[in-house]
Scaffold this motif. Structure first.
Motif, PDB file in Angstrom:
ATOM      1  N   LEU A  82       0.814  -1.222   0.000  1.00  0.00           N
ATOM      2  CA  LEU A  82       0.000   0.000   0.000  1.00  0.00           C
ATOM      3  C   LEU A  82       0.844   1.266   0.000  1.00  0.00           C
ATOM      4  O   LEU A  82       0.381   2.326  -0.432  1.00  0.00           O
ATOM      5  N   TYR A  88      -3.668   6.452  -3.474  1.00  0.00           N
ATOM      6  CA  TYR A  88      -4.830   5.567  -3.466  1.00  0.00           C
ATOM      7  C   TYR A  88      -5.018   4.969  -2.082  1.00  0.00           C
ATOM      8  O   TYR A  88      -4.042   4.716  -1.382  1.00  0.00           O
ATOM      9  N   ARG A  89      -6.273   4.729  -1.711  1.00  0.00           N
ATOM     10  CA  ARG A  89      -6.605   4.170  -0.398  1.00  0.00           C
ATOM     11  C   ARG A  89      -7.104   2.746  -0.536  1.00  0.00           C
ATOM     12  O   ARG A  89      -7.770   2.400  -1.506  1.00  0.00           O
ATOM     13  N   PHE A  90      -6.799   1.956   0.468  1.00  0.00           N
ATOM     14  CA  PHE A  90      -7.206   0.555   0.514  1.00  0.00           C
ATOM     15  C   PHE A  90      -8.724   0.448   0.606  1.00  0.00           C
ATOM     16  O   PHE A  90      -9.353   1.131   1.409  1.00  0.00           O
ATOM     17  N   VAL A 106      -7.739  -0.755  -4.540  1.00  0.00           N
ATOM     18  CA  VAL A 106      -7.474   0.569  -3.977  1.00  0.00           C
ATOM     19  C   VAL A 106      -8.255   1.585  -4.800  1.00  0.00           C
ATOM     20  O   VAL A 106      -8.622   1.331  -5.946  1.00  0.00           O
TER      21      VAL A 106
END
Length: 119
Positions: A82, A88-90, A106
């Motif tokens: 990550l 970008y977010r999980f 993501v």
């Protein structure tokens, strides 16, 4: 003239970013016209969700063992993979027997409204 981070003037910084963005777009169309493969082979799936204005990507992550407990998988993803896909977010991860790997989704919110109908 205002400067960003003591560096380039604000307008010049914007113009360089815009130039970089346009070069990528032109390169994409040129590769398509020449029947060359796109550069998207680093992620399994990519798209845009109009429900929440998210640009999402799904990656096949082979570095994390498939038999780890899910808590350990999440820790490995957080401190490893990550970090490479910021900002970008999980969103989620699933184990795939087809790929014998973890599929990690993501997303990033985009300021686009593509809805055509008012509900």
């Amino acid at each position: 003239m205002r400067c960003l981070n003591g560096g380039l003037p604000k307008n010049e910084h914007y113009l360089r970013k815009e130039n970089e963005r346009l070069r990528e777009i032109i390169g994409s169309w040129r590769r398509k016209a020449q029947d060359k493969h796109s550069r998207r082979n680093f992620c399994l799936r990519e798209g845009f969700s109009a429900n929440n204005n998210f640009h999402y990507k799904v990656y096949v992550v082979k570095e994390v063992p498939g038999d780890l407990p899910i808590i350990e998988v999440l820790e490995e993803l957080k401190h490893g993979f990550l970090q490479t896909v910021k900002p970008y977010r999980f969103l989620r991860c699933d184990y795939s027997t087809k790929y014998d790997s973890w599929l990690v989704e993501v997303a990033i919110k985009l300021p686009r409204d593509i809805n055509m109908f008012d509900y």
